[in-house]
Design an enzyme around this catalytic site. Structure first.
Site, short mmCIF file in Angstrom:
data_model
loop_
_atom_site.label_atom_id
_atom_site.label_comp_id
_atom_site.label_asym_id
_atom_site.label_seq_id
_atom_site.Cartn_x
_atom_site.Cartn_y
_atom_site.Cartn_z
N PHE A 37 30.06 21.56 34.83
CA PHE A 37 30.60 22.20 36.04
C PHE A 37 30.10 21.54 37.32
O PHE A 37 30.36 22.03 38.42
CB PHE A 37 30.26 23.70 36.04
CG PHE A 37 28.79 24.01 35.91
CD1 PHE A 37 27.96 23.99 37.02
CD2 PHE A 37 28.23 24.32 34.68
CE1 PHE A 37 26.60 24.25 36.93
CE2 PHE A 37 26.86 24.59 34.57
CZ PHE A 37 26.05 24.56 35.69
N THR B 252 21.74 34.59 38.02
CA THR B 252 22.66 33.51 38.37
C THR B 252 24.11 33.86 38.04
O THR B 252 25.02 33.65 38.84
CB THR B 252 22.25 32.23 37.60
OG1 THR B 252 20.87 31.97 37.85
CG2 THR B 252 23.07 31.04 38.03
N HIS C 18 22.25 31.36 47.59
CA HIS C 18 21.26 30.54 46.88
C HIS C 18 19.87 30.99 47.31
O HIS C 18 19.64 31.24 48.49
CB HIS C 18 21.42 29.05 47.24
CG HIS C 18 20.24 28.22 46.80
ND1 HIS C 18 20.10 27.77 45.51
CD2 HIS C 18 19.12 27.83 47.47
CE1 HIS C 18 18.94 27.11 45.42
NE2 HIS C 18 18.34 27.13 46.58
N ARG D 226 14.63 36.55 45.15
CA ARG D 226 15.33 36.33 43.86
C ARG D 226 15.74 37.68 43.27
O ARG D 226 16.81 37.83 42.70
CB ARG D 226 14.45 35.59 42.84
CG ARG D 226 14.14 34.14 43.16
CD ARG D 226 15.21 33.13 42.88
NE ARG D 226 15.66 32.95 41.52
CZ ARG D 226 16.47 31.97 41.13
NH1 ARG D 226 16.91 31.06 41.98
NH2 ARG D 226 16.87 31.88 39.89
N LYS E 136 26.39 31.00 50.72
CA LYS E 136 27.33 29.97 50.28
C LYS E 136 28.73 30.23 50.87
O LYS E 136 29.00 31.32 51.39
CB LYS E 136 27.36 29.97 48.75
CG LYS E 136 26.02 29.58 48.08
CD LYS E 136 26.19 29.55 46.56
CE LYS E 136 24.93 29.23 45.81
NZ LYS E 136 25.16 29.19 44.34
N ARG F 296 24.31 39.30 44.13
CA ARG F 296 25.26 38.58 43.27
C ARG F 296 26.07 39.54 42.41
O ARG F 296 27.26 39.32 42.16
CB ARG F 296 24.49 37.58 42.40
CG ARG F 296 24.00 36.38 43.20
CD ARG F 296 23.00 35.56 42.43
NE ARG F 296 22.80 34.23 42.98
CZ ARG F 296 21.98 33.34 42.46
NH1 ARG F 296 21.26 33.63 41.38
NH2 ARG F 296 21.85 32.14 43.00
N1 UDP Z 1 26.09 27.62 38.07
C1 UDP Z 1 27.32 27.76 37.42
N2 UDP Z 1 27.32 27.89 36.05
C2 UDP Z 1 26.18 27.90 35.31
C3 UDP Z 1 24.94 27.75 35.98
C4 UDP Z 1 24.94 27.62 37.35
O1 UDP Z 1 28.36 27.77 38.07
O2 UDP Z 1 26.25 28.02 34.08
C5 UDP Z 1 26.07 27.48 39.55
C6 UDP Z 1 25.79 28.80 40.27
O3 UDP Z 1 26.54 28.82 41.49
C7 UDP Z 1 24.31 28.70 40.52
C8 UDP Z 1 24.12 27.21 40.80
O4 UDP Z 1 25.04 26.57 39.91
O5 UDP Z 1 23.89 29.53 41.60
C9 UDP Z 1 22.72 26.68 40.58
O6 UDP Z 1 22.31 26.97 39.27
P1 UDP Z 1 20.82 27.40 38.94
O7 UDP Z 1 20.67 27.29 37.45
O8 UDP Z 1 19.88 26.64 39.80
O9 UDP Z 1 20.81 28.97 39.30
P2 UDP Z 1 20.24 29.76 40.57
O10 UDP Z 1 18.89 29.17 40.89
O11 UDP Z 1 21.23 29.60 41.69
O12 UDP Z 1 20.15 31.20 40.11
MG MG Z 2 18.34 27.17 41.21
#
Ligand code: UDP
Ligand code: MG
Length: 167
Positions: free
Chosen positions: A58, A97, A125, A91, A10, A108
């Site tokens: 958000f 996340t 991501h 992952r 990203k 992360r």
């Molecule tokens: N995100 C955030 N706040 C949250 C959840 C997600 O800012 O409470 C952002 C974060 O950058 C995350 C992206 O949204 O990577 C996508 O969210 P997802 O739930 O798909 O998580 P990921 O698959 O990236 O772990």
């Molecule tokens: Mg996701």
């Protein structure tokens, strides 16, 4: 199980010059890179990519984040990794996340942060499951950009389509 997975470095990852570090971490998996490119992310692409989050408070900030507007770095690096248990392995290396909850040794956990507006800037991501991976890989890449045949394709003739080619 052989899997493919979409990885995005990203804009925060690019701004912080983490490309090399992240690719080195991912190389621990011994998975194969089957596609890679730098992408300028349109709003449409960002919205489609994160459409499962469109009702979240958000969301607008998240779209700006993926487009690079928060980092003055309007690009992401997109890759497809392929191999045994690719999704689980990537992952795991990426971590949770929320960068504050992520294992501190994960990508992360090492490089992410939470902005004052509450968005998780988490550098990378990784597709969450096989269904998401297929949808996301097809969204970010054309079949010719991937060096192996991951999904069925069809060939169509298109007339009067304007193409850019080298002069
Ligand atoms: N995100 C955030 N706040 C949250 C959840 C997600 O800012 O409470 C952002 C974060 O950058 C995350 C992206 O949204 O990577 C996508 O969210 P997802 O739930 O798909 O998580 P990921 O698959 O990236 O772990
Ligand atoms: Mg996701």
């Amino acid at each position: 199980m052989m899997q493919s997975v979409l990885i995005l470095i990203k804009p925060d990852g690019l701004k912080k010059s983490l490309t090399g570090n992240i690719l080195t971490r991912l190389s621990e998996t011994k998975l194969e890179i089957v596609a890679a490119k730098i992408v300028r992310v349109s709003r449409e692409l960002a919205v489609e990519h994160y459409k499962h989050l469109k009702d979240k408070p958000f969301f607008d900030e998240l779209i700006k984040y993926l487009q690079g507007e928060l980092h003055d770095r309007r690009k992401v690096m997109a890759l497809v990794y392929w191999g045994k248990d690719a999704i689980t392995k990537c992952r795991q290396l990426a971590g949770a996340t929320n960068p504050e909850e992520a294992d501190p040794t994960s990508i992360r956990g090492s490089y992410g942060r939470i902005t004052t507006s509450g968005v998780y800037e988490n550098a990378i991501h990784v597709s969450a499951n096989e269904e998401d991976a297929e949808r996301e890989i097809k969204l970010w890449f054309m079949p010719e950009e991937i060096i192996v045949d991951l999904y069925p394709i069809k060939e169509i003739m298109q007339e009067k389509r304007k193409l850019k080619c080298w002069d």
